[in-house]
Write an enzyme that holds these catalytic residues in place. Structure first.
Site, PDB file in Angstrom:
ATOM      1  N   TYR A  44      -1.206  35.618  58.593  1.00 19.43           N
ATOM      2  CA  TYR A  44      -2.232  36.430  58.227  1.00 19.43           C
ATOM      3  C   TYR A  44      -2.221  36.424  56.891  1.00 19.43           C
ATOM      4  CZ  TYR A  44       0.999  39.773  57.099  1.00 19.43           C
ATOM      5  OH  TYR A  44       2.439  40.875  56.378  1.00 19.43           O
ATOM      6  N   HIS A  71       0.372  44.051  67.225  1.00 24.20           N
ATOM      7  CA  HIS A  71       1.478  44.722  66.647  1.00 24.20           C
ATOM      8  C   HIS A  71       1.815  46.231  67.400  1.00 24.20           C
ATOM      9  CE1 HIS A  71       2.086  42.305  62.323  1.00 24.20           C
ATOM     10  NE2 HIS A  71       3.500  42.285  62.794  1.00 24.20           N
ATOM     11  N   HIS A 129      -4.231  42.705  64.579  1.00 20.80           N
ATOM     12  CA  HIS A 129      -2.626  42.133  64.054  1.00 20.80           C
ATOM     13  C   HIS A 129      -2.054  43.914  64.274  1.00 20.80           C
ATOM     14  CE1 HIS A 129      -0.797  44.756  60.796  1.00 20.80           C
ATOM     15  NE2 HIS A 129      -0.309  43.834  59.903  1.00 20.80           N
ATOM     16  N   HIS A 173       7.042  36.094  60.673  1.00 23.22           N
ATOM     17  CA  HIS A 173       6.185  36.339  58.977  1.00 23.22           C
ATOM     18  C   HIS A 173       6.770  35.330  58.498  1.00 23.22           C
ATOM     19  CE1 HIS A 173       3.269  39.512  61.260  1.00 23.22           C
ATOM     20  NE2 HIS A 173       4.658  40.586  60.972  1.00 23.22           N
ATOM     21  N   HIS A 223       8.535  36.188  67.061  1.00 19.07           N
ATOM     22  CA  HIS A 223       7.553  37.263  66.233  1.00 19.07           C
ATOM     23  C   HIS A 223       8.499  36.429  64.391  1.00 19.07           C
ATOM     24  CE1 HIS A 223       5.132  40.245  64.861  1.00 19.07           C
ATOM     25  NE2 HIS A 223       5.705  40.528  63.797  1.00 19.07           N
ATOM     26  N   GLN A 253       7.687  35.464  54.181  1.00 18.22           N
ATOM     27  CA  GLN A 253       8.836  37.300  54.238  1.00 18.22           C
ATOM     28  C   GLN A 253      10.259  36.907  53.986  1.00 18.22           C
ATOM     29  OE1 GLN A 253       7.878  40.892  57.034  1.00 18.22           O
ATOM     30  NE2 GLN A 253       5.824  40.580  55.791  1.00 18.22           N
ATOM     31  N   HIS A 310       7.106  45.315  68.870  1.00 15.08           N
ATOM     32  CA  HIS A 310       7.853  46.027  67.933  1.00 15.08           C
ATOM     33  C   HIS A 310       7.623  47.503  69.493  1.00 15.08           C
ATOM     34  CE1 HIS A 310       8.297  44.698  64.711  1.00 15.08           C
ATOM     35  NE2 HIS A 310       7.129  44.568  64.250  1.00 15.08           N
ATOM     36  N   ARG A 318      -4.221  50.123  64.121  1.00 15.70           N
ATOM     37  CA  ARG A 318      -5.065  50.114  63.008  1.00 15.70           C
ATOM     38  C   ARG A 318      -6.492  49.079  62.263  1.00 15.70           C
ATOM     39  NH1 ARG A 318       0.420  49.972  62.060  1.00 15.70           N
ATOM     40  NH2 ARG A 318      -0.387  48.565  59.937  1.00 15.70           N
ATOM     41  N   GLU A 363       4.761  50.698  66.066  1.00 11.99           N
ATOM     42  CA  GLU A 363       5.521  50.534  65.236  1.00 11.99           C
ATOM     43  C   GLU A 363       6.489  51.716  64.705  1.00 11.99           C
ATOM     44  OE1 GLU A 363       7.833  47.150  62.068  1.00 11.99           O
ATOM     45  OE2 GLU A 363       5.192  47.467  62.819  1.00 11.99           O
ATOM     46  N   ASP A 401      10.861  38.180  62.467  1.00 19.06           N
ATOM     47  CA  ASP A 401       9.487  39.203  62.689  1.00 19.06           C
ATOM     48  C   ASP A 401       9.817  38.367  60.577  1.00 19.06           C
ATOM     49  OD1 ASP A 401       7.413  40.569  61.204  1.00 19.06           O
ATOM     50  OD2 ASP A 401       8.853  42.877  62.539  1.00 19.06           O
TER      51      ASP A 401
END
Length: 460
Positions: free
Chosen positions: A128, A238, A212, A62, A60, A65, A275, A215, A241, A326
């Site tokens: 994303y 995800h 994603h 991103h 995992h 980040q 998560h 949500r 979490e 992550d």
């Protein structure tokens, strides 16, 4: 070079001595010799190593980040409310609005070089950041994903690219916020991105998908997406979490997030549930029974205050798991595994939590379980020094004092639980050496590009 002599190699059945690994021009292992003898070629011996392991999959990531790691560690002022995952997320959104395609390539290359130096040899990129700063697609809609794949190719990292379906701001199909405009996608657009990336697929690159979260994507969307996805491609999401997310899911649907997903009858071995830090007993059992992988990202979960995964019950249920970095506050599989175990010790006020009667050494259990879970989540043949699998190989530094005179049965426990030096000496991915004597072979140029990128971002 197409072979390596290992004094000690971690094979699927455990440690073995005097092993020669052979791979072909495509980077796949084609022969494992047992009880081999070191061979001389003229006045020189063949390439050899003392401690040889399969490389770890980072399930995992991103990548963008990485550039904000360490920049959000400041407590709020009195009266501003408590800092949380949600306040961090707002900062991340603002940061993400500025990144260009050129910058994401530089950031991802720096990240992947760091991950390789610490023993990750493959990554699952939960991607994303699709649109430009104004919220429109680039002329090539998959440009941002293509740049991340280019970073993997530049560094030698194996990659499973996972374009992210991100349609809603919260449960109940609420409209996306303005600061989420770069993420916006529907099912048709995600399938178009996957099709655009089809030509990138090869022995080093796979393309799957990632709704994603519950949500940001509805169950009906996820069902449509999975039905259209080519068979055997990996699917990541995800889930659960934060407690706030669980409460919102119950308020919307009457069910907890993992419960809702389990009831959809979609889960199987293709899935990775990232998560899953807030589960009840039935959900723990359900994930384990589905054959899906739990994607545990301990350093990020600690950094964001997510909570603890229920590891002992999940292990007892036969659940599969892997590790990911992550948000990249750490790029080390050792730190992920160490704090996966230490978090459980703190939570349960005990010691040596992760293990089974068949494997009582905690380091061995964690490393080998994460190898298999990470490989499954990647959708690629990884995680084993075995014929037909990728020649993704990590060589430890046998000159380091921690490994002096050590028995093979103590290597993994020592590597994971003793000291903070990086014990990775050399790394091969698909049979190609990418790290030598602890340094990435393209480290200087990658670092220079990253430094220039960060000067631009920090000037904003």
């Amino acid at each position: 070079m197409s072979s390596l002599y290992a004094r000690h190699a971690l094979l699927p059945q455990g440690w073995a001595s005097n092993v020669r690994l052979h791979w072909n021009e495509h980077g796949d292992l084609i022969q494992i010799e047992h009880d081999a003898s070191l061979q001389a070629h003229g006045h020189e011996y063949e390439q050899q190593a003392q401690w040889v392991l399969p490389g770890m999959s980072n399930l995992h990531s991103h990548a963008f980040q990485r550039a904000m790691a360490g920049m959000t560690e400041m407590a709020g002022l009195a009266g501003e409310g408590k800092d949380s995952f949600w306040t961090w997320r707002d900062l991340m959104y603002r940061y993400a609005l500025h990144i260009t395609p050129e910058q994401i390539l530089a950031i991802a290359a720096q990240l992947y070089a760091e991950c390789l130096r610490h023993g990750y040899t493959a990554v699952c990129e939960f991607h994303y950041l699709h649109r430009n700063q104004e919220g429109s697609f680039y002329a090539r809609p998959a440009e941002m994903a293509e740049r991340v794949i280019a970073a993997a190719e530049q560094t030698g990292m194996g990659i499973s690219m996972l374009p992210v379906l991100y349609s809603y701001a919260d449960f109940g199909e609420q409209a996306l916020r303005h600061d989420q405009r770069r993420f916006s996608t529907n099912v048709e657009e995600i399938l178009q991105l996957i099709a655009a990336l089809e030509g990138k697929r090869n022995a080093q690159v796979e393309v799957g998908v990632a709704p994603h979260s519950l949500r940001a994507a509805s169950i009906s969307q996820i069902r449509e997406l999975v039905a259209a996805l080519p068979v055997e491609r990996p699917i990541h999401i995800h889930i659960a979490e934060q407690q706030k997310e669980v409460d919102a899911c119950i308020a919307y649907s009457g069910k907890r997030p993992v419960e809702l997903l389990l009831d959809s009858d979609l889960l199987n071995q293709r899935w990775c549930l990232v998560h899953a830090t807030h589960l009840n007993k039935a959900e723990v059992q359900g994930i384990a029974a589905s054959g899906a992988v739990a994607g545990i990202c301990t350093t990020t979960e600690g950094n964001l205050g997510d909570g603890f995964f229920d590891l002992p019950d999940y292990i007892a249920a036969g659940g599969r798991f892997g590790i990911g970095s992550d948000s990249h506050v750490s790029q080390s599989p050792v730190e992920e595994l160490r704090w996966l175990e230490y978090g459980q010790r703190l939570r349960l006020q005990g010691r040596n939590i992760a293990g089974t009667p068949a494997q009582r050494k905690v380091g061995d259990f964690l490393y080998q379980a994460a190898l298999q879970g990470g490989a499954q989540a990647s959708g690629r043949k990884l995680g084993q020094l075995k014929v037909g699998y990728r020649a993704d190989i990590v060589v430890l530094d046998d000159a380091h004092p921690n490994l002096a005179g050590i028995d093979s049965t103590d290597v993994l426990n020592t590597w994971i639980f003793a000291g903070n030096d990086n014990l990775v000496r050399d790394v091969y991915v698909g049979g190609q050496q990418v790290v030598q004597d602890g340094k990435h072979l393209r480290q200087a140029e990658i670092r220079a590009a990253y430094a220039e990128c960060m000067r631009s971002l920090r000037a904003l």
